[in-house]
Write a protein that holds these residues in place. Structure first.
Motif, PDB file in Angstrom:
ATOM      1  N   GLU A 118       0.809  -1.218   0.000  1.00  0.00           N
ATOM      2  CA  GLU A 118       0.000   0.000   0.000  1.00  0.00           C
ATOM      3  C   GLU A 118       0.842   1.268   0.000  1.00  0.00           C
ATOM      4  O   GLU A 118       0.379   2.342  -0.397  1.00  0.00           O
ATOM      5  N   LEU A 119       2.086   1.155   0.450  1.00  0.00           N
ATOM      6  CA  LEU A 119       2.960   2.327   0.492  1.00  0.00           C
ATOM      7  C   LEU A 119       3.205   2.895  -0.906  1.00  0.00           C
ATOM      8  O   LEU A 119       3.479   4.081  -1.067  1.00  0.00           O
ATOM      9  N   VAL A 120       3.061   2.075  -1.926  1.00  0.00           N
ATOM     10  CA  VAL A 120       3.398   2.485  -3.289  1.00  0.00           C
ATOM     11  C   VAL A 120       2.407   3.486  -3.857  1.00  0.00           C
ATOM     12  O   VAL A 120       2.792   4.459  -4.516  1.00  0.00           O
ATOM     13  N   ALA A 121       1.096   3.271  -3.604  1.00  0.00           N
ATOM     14  CA  ALA A 121       0.112   4.122  -4.285  1.00  0.00           C
ATOM     15  C   ALA A 121      -1.119   4.482  -3.458  1.00  0.00           C
ATOM     16  O   ALA A 121      -1.890   5.346  -3.873  1.00  0.00           O
ATOM     17  N   GLU A 127       0.984  11.045   2.706  1.00  0.00           N
ATOM     18  CA  GLU A 127       1.872  11.908   3.486  1.00  0.00           C
ATOM     19  C   GLU A 127       3.264  11.294   3.604  1.00  0.00           C
ATOM     20  O   GLU A 127       4.277  11.992   3.524  1.00  0.00           O
ATOM     21  N   ILE A 128       3.304   9.988   3.809  1.00  0.00           N
ATOM     22  CA  ILE A 128       4.594   9.308   3.940  1.00  0.00           C
ATOM     23  C   ILE A 128       5.372   9.378   2.626  1.00  0.00           C
ATOM     24  O   ILE A 128       6.568   9.677   2.608  1.00  0.00           O
ATOM     25  N   ARG A 129       4.668   9.101   1.514  1.00  0.00           N
ATOM     26  CA  ARG A 129       5.338   9.168   0.208  1.00  0.00           C
ATOM     27  C   ARG A 129       5.854  10.570  -0.078  1.00  0.00           C
ATOM     28  O   ARG A 129       6.968  10.747  -0.593  1.00  0.00           O
ATOM     29  N   ASP A 130       5.055  11.585   0.248  1.00  0.00           N
ATOM     30  CA  ASP A 130       5.482  12.968   0.007  1.00  0.00           C
ATOM     31  C   ASP A 130       6.765  13.276   0.775  1.00  0.00           C
ATOM     32  O   ASP A 130       7.683  13.920   0.241  1.00  0.00           O
ATOM     33  N   TYR A 131       6.826  12.835   2.018  1.00  0.00           N
ATOM     34  CA  TYR A 131       8.023  13.076   2.825  1.00  0.00           C
ATOM     35  C   TYR A 131       9.241  12.419   2.173  1.00  0.00           C
ATOM     36  O   TYR A 131      10.299  13.052   2.014  1.00  0.00           O
ATOM     37  N   ILE A 132       9.090  11.145   1.811  1.00  0.00           N
ATOM     38  CA  ILE A 132      10.217  10.415   1.219  1.00  0.00           C
ATOM     39  C   ILE A 132      10.671  11.086  -0.072  1.00  0.00           C
ATOM     40  O   ILE A 132      11.873  11.289  -0.305  1.00  0.00           O
ATOM     41  N   GLN A 133       9.727  11.439  -0.912  1.00  0.00           N
ATOM     42  CA  GLN A 133      10.074  11.999  -2.213  1.00  0.00           C
ATOM     43  C   GLN A 133      10.751  13.363  -2.087  1.00  0.00           C
ATOM     44  O   GLN A 133      11.685  13.670  -2.835  1.00  0.00           O
ATOM     45  N   LYS A 134      10.332  14.170  -1.141  1.00  0.00           N
ATOM     46  CA  LYS A 134      10.980  15.463  -0.924  1.00  0.00           C
ATOM     47  C   LYS A 134      12.414  15.278  -0.430  1.00  0.00           C
ATOM     48  O   LYS A 134      13.338  15.975  -0.860  1.00  0.00           O
ATOM     49  N   VAL A 163       7.956  -1.668  -2.971  1.00  0.00           N
ATOM     50  CA  VAL A 163       9.395  -1.450  -3.126  1.00  0.00           C
ATOM     51  C   VAL A 163       9.661  -0.019  -3.592  1.00  0.00           C
ATOM     52  O   VAL A 163       8.985   0.496  -4.490  1.00  0.00           O
ATOM     53  N   LEU A 164      10.646   0.595  -2.966  1.00  0.00           N
ATOM     54  CA  LEU A 164      11.193   1.867  -3.422  1.00  0.00           C
ATOM     55  C   LEU A 164      12.646   1.649  -3.803  1.00  0.00           C
ATOM     56  O   LEU A 164      13.430   1.141  -2.999  1.00  0.00           O
ATOM     57  N   VAL A 165      12.997   2.014  -5.030  1.00  0.00           N
ATOM     58  CA  VAL A 165      14.388   2.010  -5.473  1.00  0.00           C
ATOM     59  C   VAL A 165      14.729   3.421  -5.924  1.00  0.00           C
ATOM     60  O   VAL A 165      14.051   3.984  -6.781  1.00  0.00           O
ATOM     61  N   ALA A 166      15.747   4.002  -5.310  1.00  0.00           N
ATOM     62  CA  ALA A 166      16.216   5.341  -5.682  1.00  0.00           C
ATOM     63  C   ALA A 166      17.661   5.245  -6.142  1.00  0.00           C
ATOM     64  O   ALA A 166      18.458   4.514  -5.550  1.00  0.00           O
ATOM     65  N   LEU A 167      17.983   5.968  -7.203  1.00  0.00           N
ATOM     66  CA  LEU A 167      19.336   5.942  -7.758  1.00  0.00           C
ATOM     67  C   LEU A 167      19.746   7.344  -8.165  1.00  0.00           C
ATOM     68  O   LEU A 167      18.898   8.226  -8.384  1.00  0.00           O
TER      69      LEU A 167
END
Length: 322
Positions: A118-121, A127-134, A163-167
């Motif tokens: 559920e964290l994906v979409a 709110e959690i996704r916004d924090y991570i993305q910022k 899953v979150l993958v950041a590069l």
């Protein structure tokens, strides 16, 4: 060429083991539970395992972590902001935030976080996704969100993982999310027939034919509740349809007459052992999970299946090496 990693909230080592198979050697693994650290050291004496709360980890005391290829985290499952405010202290959310902030300090080439689908979409996790993305944007990372199901990678379990993958920019366009590695899902009966028949149970093959689907998601449960079981009432009904008693774990597989000596329930259903739970998570047979029965099962239930970690690790390694 081998790559380097730091793994936090390592637990029983499922994610780290999969990443090791994909070419990553950890310079440090961190977990706050003594029994989990014992499991990691028992299986990989050469690994640098640190028993510590993630919030207390000071990278300046461990200079080898700076600039590693990958920071990975199979974190405790976060709850939505609404749920957190209602029933919880938000520990899981703080661990997620701390992991993202840790990337600020150690500057890995890639970041991997595995959590609830559920964290994906889901709007509940907006709110959690916004924090991570910022936070990631400040680090000039670009990122992918996606969902994988462990059953698509040979794990005999319906286990969806967000899953979150950041590069960094140089590697981002070269990353592709892992594709399924099996054309047909492995059933519980196929996975557990060798162990169910190990003591000569004549009914093992008939049982395996009945257990002709993937398992429900194994859950480790909370350290604050009682003994180990296989899930909520609905999940236990699904297990019962496969001939499994989901109310508790057994101490041994069935004997020649189908009897499990430690089972005094009177039920014809069979209880899984801790070792069989590890098989359903696709841990190798020589991977020893330490502790008493409930502690062992919880480590297994909370783990990320190694084949999923391997598939993710190979995809990340390919992007970094090109």
């Amino acid at each position: 060429m081998r790559l380097t990693s730091v793994d936090v909230c390592s637990g029983a080592g499922g994610l780290a083991l999969g990443l090791e198979r994909a070419g990553f050697d950890p310079v440090l693994l961190l977990d706050n539970k003594p029994v989990a650290c014992e499991t990691l050291r028992r299986n990989r004496p050469s690994w640098n395992v640190l028993e510590m709360e993630l919030a207390h980890f000071d990278p300046t005391m461990h200079r080898q972590v700076y600039g590693v290829d990958l920071l990975s985290a199979g974190l405790p499952r976060v709850k939505s902001s609404a749920t957190t405010k209602r029933v919880d202290t938000g520990l899981e959310l703080r661990l997620l935030q701390t992991t993202v902030r840790l990337a600020h300090t150690i500057q890995p080439k890639a970041l991997l976080i595995e959590n609830v689908p559920e964290l994906v979409a889901s709007p509940d996790f907006g709110e959690i996704r916004d924090y991570i993305q910022k936070e990631l944007a400040c680090l000039e990372y670009r990122f992918y969100w996606f969902v994988l199901n462990a059953s698509d990678f040979g794990v005999p379990q319906d286990r969806k993982q967000g899953v979150l993958v950041a590069l960094n920019d140089r590697s981002f366009d070269r990353f592709e999310a892992p594709a399924p590695t099996v054309a047909r899902h492995v059933t519980v009966g196929e996975a557990l027939l060798p162990s169910m028949s190990a003591r000569g149970w004549a009914g093992a093959e008939k049982w395996a034919a009945q257990a002709n689907r993937v398992a429900p998601t194994l859950v480790g449960g909370s350290d604050n509740r009682g003994g180990a079981d296989l899930g909520l009432t609905g999940t236990k009904k699904t297990w019962a349809q496969m001939g499994i008693n989901g109310a508790a774990l057994g101490d041994e597989v069935p004997g020649m007459d189908g009897v499990q000596e430690s089972d005094t329930s009177g039920s014809p259903l069979k209880k899984l052992t801790v070792e069989q739970a590890a098989t359903l998570q696709s841990f190798p047979q020589d991977w020893i999970v330490t502790g008493k029965k409930t502690a062992r099962y919880r480590q297994i239930g909370h783990a990320s299946p190694p084949p999923v970690g391997e598939a993710l690790g190979r995809a990340i390694a390919q992007a970094l090496r090109r």
